[in-house]
Design an enzyme around this catalytic site. Structure first.
Site, PDB file in Angstrom:
ATOM      1  CE  LYS A  34      10.782  -8.832  -0.236  1.00 11.79           C
ATOM      2  NZ  LYS A  34      11.486  -7.862   0.960  1.00 11.79           N
ATOM      3  CB  THR A  57      10.527 -16.352   7.101  1.00 10.04           C
ATOM      4  OG1 THR A  57      11.160 -15.495   6.552  1.00 10.04           O
ATOM      5  CG2 THR A  57       8.958 -16.441   6.127  1.00 10.04           C
ATOM      6  CG  ASP A  79       8.582  -6.466   2.732  1.00  7.73           C
ATOM      7  OD1 ASP A  79       7.107  -6.408   3.400  1.00  7.73           O
ATOM      8  OD2 ASP A  79       9.393  -7.437   2.673  1.00  7.73           O
ATOM      9  CG  LEU A  80       7.514   0.444   3.114  1.00  9.31           C
ATOM     10  CD1 LEU A  80       6.827   1.960   2.960  1.00  9.31           C
ATOM     11  CD2 LEU A  80       8.911   0.655   3.097  1.00  9.31           C
ATOM     12  CE  LYS A  81       8.477  -8.209   6.688  1.00  6.60           C
ATOM     13  NZ  LYS A  81       9.213  -7.655   5.496  1.00  6.60           N
ATOM     14  CG  HIS A 133       3.184  -3.190  13.900  1.00  2.56           C
ATOM     15  ND1 HIS A 133       3.865  -4.371  14.463  1.00  2.56           N
ATOM     16  CD2 HIS A 133       2.293  -2.733  14.560  1.00  2.56           C
ATOM     17  CE1 HIS A 133       3.046  -4.789  15.169  1.00  2.56           C
ATOM     18  NE2 HIS A 133       2.059  -4.116  15.596  1.00  2.56           N
ATOM     19  CG  ASP A 134       2.440   3.739  14.609  1.00  3.18           C
ATOM     20  OD1 ASP A 134       1.678   4.132  15.719  1.00  3.18           O
ATOM     21  OD2 ASP A 134       3.635   4.283  14.539  1.00  3.18           O
ATOM     22  CB  ILE A 135      -2.251   4.054  16.516  1.00  2.76           C
ATOM     23  CG1 ILE A 135      -1.763   5.371  15.896  1.00  2.76           C
ATOM     24  CG2 ILE A 135      -1.437   3.950  17.830  1.00  2.76           C
ATOM     25  CD1 ILE A 135      -2.193   6.558  16.590  1.00  2.76           C
ATOM     26  N   PRO A 136      -3.843   2.985  14.026  1.00  4.37           N
ATOM     27  CG  PRO A 136      -5.771   1.518  14.273  1.00  4.37           C
ATOM     28  CD  PRO A 136      -4.630   2.477  15.000  1.00  4.37           C
ATOM     29  N   GLY A 186      15.159 -13.604  -2.793  1.00  2.00           N
ATOM     30  CA  GLY A 186      16.365 -12.604  -2.958  1.00  2.00           C
ATOM     31  C   GLY A 186      17.751 -13.096  -3.210  1.00  2.00           C
ATOM     32  NE  ARG A 187      19.659 -13.079   2.081  1.00  5.15           N
ATOM     33  CZ  ARG A 187      19.713 -13.217   3.360  1.00  5.15           C
ATOM     34  NH1 ARG A 187      20.494 -12.796   4.147  1.00  5.15           N
ATOM     35  NH2 ARG A 187      18.492 -13.404   3.739  1.00  5.15           N
TER      36      ARG A 187
END
Length: 237
Positions: A33, A116, A61-63, A65-68, A206-207
C-alpha cells in the site's frame, strides 16, 4: 507458499526504504500500500519502485474526496499507473463514488467508511450519528449502491458490514495489530486472525511489519498464522 491477503503499508521516510520494504515482504503478501505522504513526496515514480520486478498488487490509498468531476479526473490521472485498488472517501457521497468507478473501470474503487483513528467521542463531536458500527453500515450500503467494489472499515465493524453488503464486496481492514503490538494512533483495532475470521478479505498492516527488525520474517510469521486460521476455518488464504 501462497501469499497471504495482507497489504503492507509502506509508510517510509524515503523511496529507497519503501522499495526495500516492498522487496522484503512481497514473497509473503499479495499487496503493498502506497499512502498519501509517500505519493505526494515522490509522485508516480513510487509505484514503479515498490512494484519492482515482482509485479505485486499496488493499493494506492489517496482517499480522494472532492466534487465528482474532480475526483473522476484525479482517478483518470492515476489510472495509467495501474493500481489494483484506489480509495475514495465514502462521505463524498454516491455521485462522487460513481464518478470514480466510471473513470477507472480496471481499478477496484474502495470506499473508506470511517477512519480507524476516530473514536465514538470524535464521531459525536463531528455530528455523525453513531454508534460507529451503525454509521459504517450506512456508509457501506450507500457506497456499494453507488458502484464501489470494495469497502474500508475497521476490524470492529467488518462482521456487520459483511452482513450488510453480502459476500461479493471486498472488505479491507486497517487497524490490524498482531497480538502484543501497540495500537499507536488506531482507535478501533483487532488481531489479523480475528479480522480474517470476521470476514475481512484484505488486512492492512504497516508499522508492526515495517517497524520490526526483520520485516520479511515478520510478514512471513503473520502470513503463516493467517494460513493456520484459514485452514482451521476450512478455506484457503
Amino acid at each position: 507458499m501462497t501469499p497471504a491477503p495482507i497489504a503492507v503499508a509502506l509508510d517510509a521516510p524515503d523511496l529507497e526504504t519503501a522499495a526495500h520494504w516492498a522487496s522484503l515482504v512481497t514473497p509473503h503478501v499479495t499487496t503493498v500500500k502506497v499512502g498519501l505522504e509517500l505519493y505526494l513526496r515522490y509522485g508516480p515514480d513510487v509505484i514503479a519502485s515498490v512494484r519492482g520486478a515482482s509485479g505485486v498488487r499496488v493499493f494506492l490509498d489517496l482517499k480522494l474526496h472532492d466534487i465528482p468531476n474532480t475526483v473522476a479526473g484525479a482517478a483518470r490521472a492515476v489510472a495509467r499507473l495501474k493500481p489494483a485498488i484506489l480509495t475514495v472517501h465514502a462521505t463524498g457521497g454516491p455521485a462522487m463514488i460513481r464518478a470514480a468507478v466510471e473513470a477507472v473501470p480496471n481499478t477496484q474503487i474502495a470506499a473508506v467508511t470511517l477512519l480507524t483513528s476516530l473514536s465514538e467521542a470524535d464521531l459525536e463531536q463531528m455530528g455523525v450519528r453513531g454508534p460507529s458500527e451503525d454509521a459504517v453500515r450506512r456508509l457501506s450500503a450507500m457506497a456499494v449502491a453507488a458502484g464501489a467494489q470494495a469497502l474500508v472499515c475497521s476490524p470492529r465493524e467488518v462482521a456487520a458490514v459483511r452482513a450488510e453488503v453480502g459476500p461479493d464486496i471486498t472488505l479491507i481492514t486497517p487497524g490490524v495489530r498482531p497480538a502484543g503490538a501497540e495500537s499507536q494512533d488506531q482507535a478501533r483495532v483487532a488481531t489479523p486472525e480475528q479480522a480474517f475470521a470476521d470476514g475481512a478479505d484484505l488486512l492492512v498492516i504497516g508499522r508492526p511489519i515495517t517497524g520490526s527488525a526483520d520485516p520479511g520474517a515478520t510478514a512471513a510469521g503473520i502470513a503463516a498464522a493467517l494460513r493456520r486460521t484459514s485452514a482451521a476455518a476450512g478455506h484457503g488464504a
